[in-house]
Design a protein around this motif. Structure first.
Motif, PDB file in Angstrom:
ATOM      1  N   LEU A   1       0.866  -1.180   0.000  1.00 49.26           N
ATOM      2  CA  LEU A   1       0.000   0.000   0.000  1.00 49.26           C
ATOM      3  C   LEU A   1       0.903   1.231   0.000  1.00 49.26           C
ATOM      4  N   HIS A   2       0.353   2.430   0.195  1.00 49.87           N
ATOM      5  CA  HIS A   2       1.181   3.626   0.139  1.00 49.87           C
ATOM      6  C   HIS A   2       1.947   3.845   1.441  1.00 49.87           C
ATOM      7  N   SER A   3       3.082   4.535   1.296  1.00 55.72           N
ATOM      8  CA  SER A   3       3.938   4.869   2.431  1.00 55.72           C
ATOM      9  C   SER A   3       3.986   6.382   2.595  1.00 55.72           C
ATOM     10  N   SER A   4       4.094   6.853   3.830  1.00 59.47           N
ATOM     11  CA  SER A   4       4.214   8.297   4.063  1.00 59.47           C
ATOM     12  C   SER A   4       5.690   8.727   4.027  1.00 59.47           C
ATOM     13  N   ASP A   5       6.584   7.757   3.884  1.00 59.55           N
ATOM     14  CA  ASP A   5       8.015   8.089   3.811  1.00 59.55           C
ATOM     15  C   ASP A   5       8.270   8.829   2.499  1.00 59.55           C
ATOM     16  N   PRO A   6       8.743  10.073   2.558  1.00 54.92           N
ATOM     17  CA  PRO A   6       8.929  10.849   1.325  1.00 54.92           C
ATOM     18  C   PRO A   6       9.917  10.215   0.355  1.00 54.92           C
ATOM     19  N   ASN A   7      10.819   9.379   0.889  1.00 53.32           N
ATOM     20  CA  ASN A   7      11.819   8.748   0.004  1.00 53.32           C
ATOM     21  C   ASN A   7      11.373   7.395  -0.508  1.00 53.32           C
ATOM     22  N   ALA A   8      10.189   6.944  -0.056  1.00 54.26           N
ATOM     23  CA  ALA A   8       9.756   5.598  -0.441  1.00 54.26           C
ATOM     24  C   ALA A   8       9.200   5.589  -1.865  1.00 54.26           C
ATOM     25  N   VAL A   9       9.497   4.521  -2.580  1.00 53.61           N
ATOM     26  CA  VAL A   9       8.903   4.325  -3.911  1.00 53.61           C
ATOM     27  C   VAL A   9       7.376   4.306  -3.794  1.00 53.61           C
ATOM     28  N   MET A  10       6.902   3.783  -2.655  1.00 52.47           N
ATOM     29  CA  MET A  10       5.454   3.639  -2.443  1.00 52.47           C
ATOM     30  C   MET A  10       4.795   4.908  -1.916  1.00 52.47           C
ATOM     31  N   ASN A  11       5.516   6.019  -1.961  1.00 48.73           N
ATOM     32  CA  ASN A  11       4.869   7.289  -1.620  1.00 48.73           C
ATOM     33  C   ASN A  11       3.801   7.594  -2.671  1.00 48.73           C
ATOM     34  N   PRO A  12       2.662   8.140  -2.283  1.00 44.44           N
ATOM     35  CA  PRO A  12       1.557   8.313  -3.242  1.00 44.44           C
ATOM     36  C   PRO A  12       1.806   9.323  -4.362  1.00 44.44           C
ATOM     37  N   THR A  13       2.870  10.110  -4.253  1.00 40.88           N
ATOM     38  CA  THR A  13       3.083  11.142  -5.266  1.00 40.88           C
ATOM     39  C   THR A  13       4.357  10.896  -6.059  1.00 40.88           C
ATOM     40  N   TYR A  14       4.261  11.062  -7.365  1.00 38.19           N
ATOM     41  CA  TYR A  14       5.386  10.847  -8.269  1.00 38.19           C
ATOM     42  C   TYR A  14       6.481  11.876  -8.063  1.00 38.19           C
ATOM     43  N   ARG A  15       7.727  11.431  -8.107  1.00 40.50           N
ATOM     44  CA  ARG A  15       8.883  12.341  -8.090  1.00 40.50           C
ATOM     45  C   ARG A  15       9.821  11.881  -9.201  1.00 40.50           C
ATOM     46  N   ASP A  16      10.402  12.833  -9.916  1.00 40.47           N
ATOM     47  CA  ASP A  16      11.359  12.430 -10.950  1.00 40.47           C
ATOM     48  C   ASP A  16      12.582  11.843 -10.262  1.00 40.47           C
ATOM     49  N   VAL A  17      13.210  10.843 -10.880  1.00 37.81           N
ATOM     50  CA  VAL A  17      14.381  10.206 -10.262  1.00 37.81           C
ATOM     51  C   VAL A  17      15.511  10.137 -11.275  1.00 37.81           C
ATOM     52  N   ASP A  18      16.724   9.989 -10.755  1.00 36.59           N
ATOM     53  CA  ASP A  18      17.880   9.786 -11.642  1.00 36.59           C
ATOM     54  C   ASP A  18      18.051   8.275 -11.809  1.00 36.59           C
ATOM     55  N   PRO A  19      17.758   7.732 -12.997  1.00 36.64           N
ATOM     56  CA  PRO A  19      17.773   6.266 -13.169  1.00 36.64           C
ATOM     57  C   PRO A  19      19.100   5.621 -12.791  1.00 36.64           C
ATOM     58  N   LYS A  20      20.175   6.404 -12.833  1.00 38.24           N
ATOM     59  CA  LYS A  20      21.503   5.803 -12.509  1.00 38.24           C
ATOM     60  C   LYS A  20      21.558   5.319 -11.066  1.00 38.24           C
ATOM     61  N   ASN A  21      20.969   6.119 -10.149  1.00 34.46           N
ATOM     62  CA  ASN A  21      21.049   5.620  -8.764  1.00 34.46           C
ATOM     63  C   ASN A  21      19.667   5.489  -8.139  1.00 34.46           C
ATOM     64  N   PHE A  22      18.725   5.022  -8.935  1.00 35.37           N
ATOM     65  CA  PHE A  22      17.370   4.780  -8.418  1.00 35.37           C
ATOM     66  C   PHE A  22      17.341   3.413  -7.740  1.00 35.37           C
ATOM     67  N   ARG A  23      16.835   3.371  -6.518  1.00 39.05           N
ATOM     68  CA  ARG A  23      16.695   2.062  -5.869  1.00 39.05           C
ATOM     69  C   ARG A  23      15.600   2.109  -4.818  1.00 39.05           C
ATOM     70  N   LEU A  24      15.199   0.970  -4.332  1.00 39.15           N
ATOM     71  CA  LEU A  24      14.160   0.891  -3.301  1.00 39.15           C
ATOM     72  C   LEU A  24      14.658   1.560  -2.029  1.00 39.15           C
ATOM     73  N   SER A  25      13.780   2.224  -1.318  1.00 37.58           N
ATOM     74  CA  SER A  25      14.150   2.805  -0.024  1.00 37.58           C
ATOM     75  C   SER A  25      14.082   1.694   1.026  1.00 37.58           C
ATOM     76  N   GLN A  26      14.668   1.948   2.185  1.00 37.65           N
ATOM     77  CA  GLN A  26      14.629   0.956   3.268  1.00 37.65           C
ATOM     78  C   GLN A  26      13.179   0.679   3.669  1.00 37.65           C
ATOM     79  N   ASP A  27      12.348   1.715   3.597  1.00 36.60           N
ATOM     80  CA  ASP A  27      10.934   1.535   3.960  1.00 36.60           C
ATOM     81  C   ASP A  27      10.263   0.546   3.010  1.00 36.60           C
ATOM     82  N   ASP A  28      10.558   0.676   1.691  1.00 36.77           N
ATOM     83  CA  ASP A  28       9.991  -0.246   0.691  1.00 36.77           C
ATOM     84  C   ASP A  28      10.444  -1.673   0.982  1.00 36.77           C
TER      85      ASP A  28
END
Ligand SMILES: CC(C)C[C@H](CS(C)(=N)=N)C(=O)N[C@H]1Cc2cn(c3ccccc23)CCCCCCNC1=O
Ligand SMILES: [Ca+2]
Ligand SMILES: [Zn+2]
Ligand SMILES: [Zn+2]
Length: 170
Positions: free
Chosen positions: A129-156
Motif C-alpha cells: 500500500l502507500h507509504s508516508s516516507d517521502p523517500n519511499a517508492v510507495m509514496n503516493p506522489t510521483y517524483r522524478d528520479v535519476d535512473p543511474k542511482n534509483f533504488r528501493l528505499s529501506q521503507d519499501d
C-alpha cells in the motif's frame, strides 16, 4: 489499518508477468529491459521469482492504455493519475496499467520516468500500500528520479519483507 495476516499477497513463489500492450514513447526492447530491472529490484529482497510469459494469461498483465481501457477505472488524460495497479489476486489482481496519455521516458529529463512509476505499480501488484516516507517508492506522489542511482528505499524493503519474508541469498 490492515493487519498483515489478511493482506493480499501471492501465495506461489513463482509469479508470471506479460506485457500485453506497449507505448509508442519507448522502444519495445527498452520497456522490456526496464521492467525486468524493476522486477529484479523487488525479487532481490524476497523469496519470489518472476517468470515472463509471452502469451495467455499471466498473474501480472501489464498494459498501456488511454481513458477507458477495459476496467472500471478509466484514465484521465495527460498528468494527474499516471498509472494504477491491482493488489494480488485472480483476474485483474496484480495487473499494472499505465496511462498512455503520459509521455513515458527513461532517463531523459522530459516526460514521466517509467522506471520509478513501474517500480511503484509493481509494488502494488505485490501487495504494497502507500507509504508516508517521502523517500519511499510507495509514496503516493510521483517524483522524478535519476535512473543511474534509483533504488528501493529501506521503507519499501521493510514493507515487502513483512509480506514475503527475506530472500536468503545463501
Ligand atoms: C505515485 C505514482 C507513480 C502513481 C500514482 C497513482 S497510483 C493509483 N498507482 N497510486 C499517481 O499517479 N499519483 C499522482 C497523484 C497526484 C498528484 N497530483 C495530482 C492531481 C490530480 C490527480 C492525482 C494527482 C498533483 C499534480 C501532479 C500530477 C502528476 C503526478 N501524479 C501523481 O503523483
Ligand atoms: Ca493521466
Ligand atoms: Zn486499468
Ligand atoms: Zn500508488
Amino acid at each position: 489499518y490492515s493487519p498483515l495476516a489478511n493482506r493480499a499477497k501471492w501465495t506461489s513463489n513463482v509469479v508470471t508477468y506479460r506485457v500485453v500492450s506497449h507505448t509508442q514513447d519507448l522502444p519495445l526492447v527498452v520497456v522490456n529491459q526496464l521492467l525486468a530491472k524493476v522486477l529484479k529490484m523487488w525479487s532481490d529482497e524476497i523469496p519470489l521469482t518472476f517468470k515472463n510469459v509471452s502469451w495467455g494469461t499471466a498473474d501480472i498483465m501489464i498494459l498501456f492504455g488511454r481513458r477507458s481501457h477495459g476496467d472500471a477505472f478509466p484514465f484521465d488524460g495527460p498528468g494527474n493519475i499516471l498509472a494504477h495497479a491491482f493488489l494480488p489476486g485472480r483476474g485483474f489482481g496484480g495487473d499494472a496499467h499505465f496511462d498512455d496519455d503520459e509521455h513515458w521516458s527513461y532517463g531523459s529529463r522530459r516526460g514521466v520516468n517509467l522506471l520509478s512509476v513501474a517500480t511503484h505499480e509493481i509494488g502494488h501488484s505485490l501487495g504494497l500500500l502507500h507509504s508516508s516516507d517521502p523517500n519511499a517508492v510507495m509514496n503516493p506522489t510521483y517524483r522524478d528520479v535519476d535512473p543511474k542511482n534509483f533504488r528501493l528505499s529501506q521503507d519499501d524493503i521493510n514493507e515487502i519483507q513483512k509480506l514475503y519474508g527475506k530472500r536468503n541469498n545463501s
